[in-house]
Design a protein around this motif. Structure first.
Motif, mmCIF file in Angstrom:
data_model
loop_
_atom_site.group_PDB
_atom_site.id
_atom_site.type_symbol
_atom_site.label_atom_id
_atom_site.label_comp_id
_atom_site.label_asym_id
_atom_site.label_seq_id
_atom_site.Cartn_x
_atom_site.Cartn_y
_atom_site.Cartn_z
ATOM 1 N N VAL A 26 80.435 -42.804 -32.137
ATOM 2 C CA VAL A 26 80.273 -44.228 -32.138
ATOM 3 C C VAL A 26 80.047 -44.828 -30.947
ATOM 4 C CG1 VAL A 26 81.609 -46.428 -32.676
ATOM 5 C CG2 VAL A 26 81.791 -44.326 -34.400
ATOM 6 N N GLU A 29 76.262 -44.355 -29.915
ATOM 7 C CA GLU A 29 75.842 -45.116 -30.793
ATOM 8 C C GLU A 29 75.726 -46.786 -30.400
ATOM 9 O OE1 GLU A 29 73.295 -44.143 -32.932
ATOM 10 O OE2 GLU A 29 73.948 -42.220 -32.108
ATOM 11 N N ARG A 30 76.646 -47.060 -29.888
ATOM 12 C CA ARG A 30 76.800 -48.546 -29.436
ATOM 13 C C ARG A 30 76.379 -48.893 -28.027
ATOM 14 N NH1 ARG A 30 83.251 -49.345 -30.655
ATOM 15 N NH2 ARG A 30 83.146 -49.877 -33.029
ATOM 16 N N LYS A 32 73.660 -46.879 -27.101
ATOM 17 C CA LYS A 32 72.101 -46.904 -27.536
ATOM 18 C C LYS A 32 71.474 -48.312 -28.126
ATOM 19 C CE LYS A 32 71.822 -42.095 -28.486
ATOM 20 N NZ LYS A 32 71.451 -41.025 -29.509
ATOM 21 N N GLU A 33 72.555 -48.926 -28.948
ATOM 22 C CA GLU A 33 72.216 -50.211 -29.690
ATOM 23 C C GLU A 33 72.224 -51.242 -28.428
ATOM 24 O OE1 GLU A 33 70.760 -53.029 -32.003
ATOM 25 O OE2 GLU A 33 71.045 -50.785 -32.590
ATOM 26 N N ASP A 153 67.632 -40.510 -28.945
ATOM 27 C CA ASP A 153 68.090 -41.720 -29.102
ATOM 28 C C ASP A 153 68.099 -42.057 -30.508
ATOM 29 O OD1 ASP A 153 66.433 -44.775 -28.455
ATOM 30 O OD2 ASP A 153 68.500 -44.395 -28.342
#
Length: 153
Positions: A26, A29-30, A32-33, A153
């Motif tokens: 998680v 992913e955060r 990358k966002e 990514d």
């Protein structure tokens, strides 16, 4: 389309016991966002500098904009030259920036930090400093030689 981000992982037992750069799940992913959001909404200084760094325009060195490096999102990164460029906005927390710069430097990454005002007022001077660092030979420490790698990514 798959994008790549910069990441750092260390594979020694002593390093695994300490703070590791390996970011997964998680948290990754955060990050990358956040990088995607920041790429879509650059500051004026970031936009100006990116026009001069994109596509290997400076010293034929490829940079990535808003890249995930370890546990941080950096403004510009060149994985091939082990360089990170950060721009400091007037409202940035300088203590947090210093901690992040220290973690990157400990991993053998050369960190260049400029204020946004420096970029806007003297882009040529900033580019000259970056080019000087690009052209300066550097010695990656053996323990981190394989650490600065790409992850999906």
């Amino acid at each position: 389309m798959t994008r790549k981000t910069l990441g750092i992982s260390r594979d020694t037992e002593a390093t695994k016991a300490s703070r590791s750069w390996a970011v997964t799940g998680v948290r990754l992913e955060r990050l990358k966002e956040r990088a995607r959001t920041e790429r879509a909404n650059p500051s004026e200084a970031q936009r100006l500098l990116w026009t001069r760094l994109a596509n290997g325009k400076l010293g034929k060195t490829k940079f990535r904009q808003q890249a995930v490096v370890g546990s941080a999102v950096v403004d510009f990164a060149s994985p091939y030259r082990w360089i990170v460029i950060e721009l400091t906005a007037p409202d940035d927390n300088l203590e947090v920036a210093a901690l992040q710069d220290g973690k990157l430097a400990d991993a053998g990454i050369r960190v260049l930090r400029f204020t946004e005002a420096d970029v806007i007022d003297d882009i040529e001077g900033v580019l000259n400093v970056i080019l000087e660092v690009i052209e300066t030979p550097f010695d990656r420490r053996p323990s981190t030689a394989a650490a600065f790698m790409d992850s999906a990514d």
